[in-house]
Enzyme design. Structure first.
Site, mmCIF file in Angstrom:
data_model
loop_
_atom_site.group_PDB
_atom_site.id
_atom_site.type_symbol
_atom_site.label_atom_id
_atom_site.label_comp_id
_atom_site.label_asym_id
_atom_site.label_seq_id
_atom_site.Cartn_x
_atom_site.Cartn_y
_atom_site.Cartn_z
ATOM 1 N N PRO A 1 0.887 -1.263 -0.119
ATOM 2 C CG PRO A 1 -0.663 -1.574 1.715
ATOM 3 C CD PRO A 1 0.667 -2.038 1.462
ATOM 4 C CE LYS B 1 -3.866 -5.620 0.810
ATOM 5 N NZ LYS B 1 -3.399 -5.413 -0.325
#
Length: 116
Positions: A2, A35
């Site tokens: 990310p 995440k």
């Protein structure tokens, strides 16, 4: 995998304020997409010549990329990230664009390999 990148026309606040903003954005992104934060990267690019609506008033562009789908989470993420950037930089949400981009794992490299 990310990534959240903030590009803005405003000058950078103090180094500590920038670091605090990036840490807050990192933790928020990890929470929203589920995440580990250990994979989240943040970047900040201040003092970028920019216009929005034909005006050079303070503006901001935020890129958010992640492997997988963010789909249903983007509305909540937009609200939160706009509020965080406004608090840190003073750029109002109506002068901020956010681009959300889902990526395939094979299109992200890290540590000499890819995620797909």
């Amino acid at each position: 995998m990310p990534l959240i990148k903030v590009q803005t026309s405003v000058d950078a606040p103090s180094k500590g304020a920038v670091e605090d903003m990036l840490k807050q954005l990192s933790a928020s992104l990890a929470k929203h997409i589920g995440k580990p934060e250990s994979y989240v990267m943040t970047a900040f690019q201040p003092s970028t010549p920019m216009t929005f609506g034909g005006s050079t008033d303070p503006t901001c562009y935020i890129e958010i990329k992640s492997v997988g789908t963010m789909g249903s989470k983007t509305k909540t993420m937009s609200q939160e990230f706009c509020a965080q950037v406004q608090a840190a930089l003073g750029v109002p949400p109506d002068r901020t664009y956010i681009e959300f981009a889902d990526s395939e794992g094979a299109m992200w490299g890290w540590n000499g390999r890819t995620f797909g």
